[in-house]
Design a protein around this motif. Sequence first.
Motif, PDB file in Angstrom:
ATOM      1  N   VAL A 204       0.818  -1.216   0.000  1.00  0.00           N
ATOM      2  CA  VAL A 204       0.000   0.000   0.000  1.00  0.00           C
ATOM      3  C   VAL A 204       0.851   1.265   0.000  1.00  0.00           C
ATOM      4  O   VAL A 204       0.366   2.340  -0.368  1.00  0.00           O
ATOM      5  N   ARG A 205       2.125   1.136   0.380  1.00  0.00           N
ATOM      6  CA  ARG A 205       3.001   2.306   0.454  1.00  0.00           C
ATOM      7  C   ARG A 205       3.930   2.441  -0.744  1.00  0.00           C
ATOM      8  O   ARG A 205       4.811   3.305  -0.750  1.00  0.00           O
ATOM      9  N   THR A 206       3.770   1.594  -1.755  1.00  0.00           N
ATOM     10  CA  THR A 206       4.656   1.638  -2.918  1.00  0.00           C
ATOM     11  C   THR A 206       3.841   1.846  -4.184  1.00  0.00           C
ATOM     12  O   THR A 206       3.621   0.912  -4.972  1.00  0.00           O
ATOM     13  N   PRO A 207       3.355   3.074  -4.418  1.00  0.00           N
ATOM     14  CA  PRO A 207       2.511   3.327  -5.595  1.00  0.00           C
ATOM     15  C   PRO A 207       3.245   3.159  -6.913  1.00  0.00           C
ATOM     16  O   PRO A 207       2.602   3.059  -7.959  1.00  0.00           O
TER      17      PRO A 207
ATOM     18  N   ALA B   9      -6.064  -1.529   9.923  1.00  0.00           N
ATOM     19  CA  ALA B   9      -7.503  -1.278   9.789  1.00  0.00           C
ATOM     20  C   ALA B   9      -7.833  -0.098   8.889  1.00  0.00           C
ATOM     21  O   ALA B   9      -8.859  -0.108   8.206  1.00  0.00           O
ATOM     22  N   PHE B  10      -6.984   0.936   8.900  1.00  0.00           N
ATOM     23  CA  PHE B  10      -7.268   2.120   8.083  1.00  0.00           C
ATOM     24  C   PHE B  10      -6.357   2.220   6.873  1.00  0.00           C
ATOM     25  O   PHE B  10      -6.260   3.268   6.233  1.00  0.00           O
ATOM     26  N   GLY B  11      -5.705   1.114   6.513  1.00  0.00           N
ATOM     27  CA  GLY B  11      -4.853   1.120   5.335  1.00  0.00           C
ATOM     28  C   GLY B  11      -3.568   1.891   5.571  1.00  0.00           C
ATOM     29  O   GLY B  11      -3.095   2.053   6.698  1.00  0.00           O
ATOM     30  N   GLY B  12      -3.003   2.391   4.483  1.00  0.00           N
ATOM     31  CA  GLY B  12      -1.752   3.132   4.556  1.00  0.00           C
ATOM     32  C   GLY B  12      -1.391   3.662   3.187  1.00  0.00           C
ATOM     33  O   GLY B  12      -2.060   3.390   2.188  1.00  0.00           O
ATOM     34  N   GLY B  13      -0.333   4.450   3.134  1.00  0.00           N
ATOM     35  CA  GLY B  13       0.116   4.986   1.864  1.00  0.00           C
ATOM     36  C   GLY B  13      -0.834   6.025   1.300  1.00  0.00           C
ATOM     37  O   GLY B  13      -1.614   6.648   2.027  1.00  0.00           O
ATOM     38  N   PRO B  14      -0.820   6.229  -0.020  1.00  0.00           N
ATOM     39  CA  PRO B  14      -1.637   7.278  -0.644  1.00  0.00           C
ATOM     40  C   PRO B  14      -3.136   7.108  -0.423  1.00  0.00           C
ATOM     41  O   PRO B  14      -3.880   8.084  -0.454  1.00  0.00           O
ATOM     42  N   HIS B  15      -3.594   5.868  -0.200  1.00  0.00           N
ATOM     43  CA  HIS B  15      -5.028   5.620  -0.064  1.00  0.00           C
ATOM     44  C   HIS B  15      -5.441   5.346   1.386  1.00  0.00           C
ATOM     45  O   HIS B  15      -6.514   4.789   1.629  1.00  0.00           O
ATOM     46  N   GLU B  16      -4.621   5.752   2.334  1.00  0.00           N
ATOM     47  CA  GLU B  16      -4.995   5.594   3.739  1.00  0.00           C
ATOM     48  C   GLU B  16      -6.296   6.341   4.016  1.00  0.00           C
ATOM     49  O   GLU B  16      -6.540   7.423   3.480  1.00  0.00           O
ATOM     50  N   CYS B  17      -7.144   5.751   4.859  1.00  0.00           N
ATOM     51  CA  CYS B  17      -8.459   6.335   5.139  1.00  0.00           C
ATOM     52  C   CYS B  17      -8.313   7.756   5.672  1.00  0.00           C
ATOM     53  O   CYS B  17      -7.701   7.965   6.724  1.00  0.00           O
ATOM     54  N   PRO B  18      -8.875   8.749   4.967  1.00  0.00           N
ATOM     55  CA  PRO B  18      -8.728  10.137   5.408  1.00  0.00           C
ATOM     56  C   PRO B  18      -9.663  10.511   6.557  1.00  0.00           C
ATOM     57  O   PRO B  18      -9.467  11.550   7.196  1.00  0.00           O
ATOM     58  N   GLY B  19     -10.673   9.689   6.828  1.00  0.00           N
ATOM     59  CA  GLY B  19     -11.639  10.031   7.865  1.00  0.00           C
ATOM     60  C   GLY B  19     -11.529   9.192   9.119  1.00  0.00           C
ATOM     61  O   GLY B  19     -12.475   9.103   9.900  1.00  0.00           O
TER      62      GLY B  19
END
Length: 495
Positions: free
Chosen positions: A81-84, A362-372
Amino acid sequence: MTPEPRFPTGTDAPTTAPPPGCPAHGLGPGGLRRLYGPGAEDLGAVYEELRAQHGTVAPALLHEDVPIWVVLGHSENMHMVRTPSQYCRDPRLWSAMHDGTIKPDHPLLPHFAWQPVCSHAEGDEHQRLRGAVTGAMSTIDHRGIRRHINRATQHLVNKFCESGRAELVSQFAEHLPMVVMCQIFGMPEEYNDQLVHATRDLPKGTETALASNAYLMDVLMRLTARRRAQPEDDFTSHLIRDPAGLNDDEVGQHLRVVLIAAYETTTNLLANVLRVVLTDPRFRAQLNGGEMTVPQAVEQSLWDEPPFSTILPYVAKQDTELGGQAIRKGDALLFGIAPGNVDPRVRPDLTANMKGNRSHLAFGGGPHECPGQDIGRAIADVGVDALLTRLPDIQLDCEEDELSWVSSISNRHLVELPVRFTPRPQQDVMTRPEHPAAVPRPSNWQVTAPQLHKAVPEPVTPAPAPTPTPTVTVTPEPATRPGVFQRLLRWWRGD
């Protein structure tokens, strides 16, 4: 020349399906493990079986035997998730979407069909759309939202507090997040049972999912039109006014994504935290004894039972390697939140308390980490705390083994959570909740350095008198100046 199979175990090899009850009933073409159907009722056990057989990244099959890599390791998930530069969320790059493997009526298509939203965008377009969402979220008054969460909780509890019994999934966990999100979006008048049902129904892929989506989009597009004409100080208006210049369709689609993600995640989180509090004596004792706070209990639940089990798909943008497996360009990977959270390399003892550790997936990571995620945490923190304060003797009203769940590849949520408690009167939702009598603290207990109090001198008398028994009267703290602990508590609840 025979083409090389996409997966090392050979998913192209034809097999005959074993009869029901056979140990191999969960296997598909090439002997790969299916993540659906008979044999996959307990996906947690399936993931552990895959981990034992293949390691931290395993080949498996989605519905209709679509091949996918399941990422089981914690560090492997974080790397993905952290390597776009190597992995993205754009499903249009997934080979199976183009070679006929995924049919137009695939049951999971609503989960990964491309949409013009930030969660499917990359590069400059992702920055434009994501920037608009995060910019609008930065305008949310978090203290004001905490006050609203508290009042909404009191209102929901008022509906069942006099009966002494309740069902906390349908009467509480499914409603509190929707009340709060309607307030944040600027549409409190739209909150009703139909909106709750449609938002919960939509991600399940049921026969009514399309109708639920149509209803939800009608509500959100009408809101978009209203706020385009008459902006106010709410999330929707700020999303519209963002310099990114989102059109109405982009605004409506992002409202939909934010609402569904926030609602489903927080509903499951509330139910999970309450279930553990009601069924695990150690958990309840740690809360009551002050060894654990509600926010810490929420984080523990995010480790043990994340609201979303998996997210799909991530897609390889180039030939690469992950967890010892050769991943080819166009292969899809399943972001394994639940299996990654129990990776034995980071959690050798699953019973150990993860207090203070937020490195779960639980909230992901990287560019698509949950913003809310802060909003979700606030709803769970304040909601659970306010509920337990109103109903301190709440207990499970059935045997623990009678509880049931609905499971899918994306999540596992509790169906019902029946409880009983001492009936209590309704409470004014605009006032602070009534707290039970405080447990006496040891005389030397303090939050900070003790404050010195002046003793009231004895009155002077003209004639000597027998020496009275010494007494010291401590001047009480002025009513306008509560103590440190009370001020901290008020600040935490947003009072």
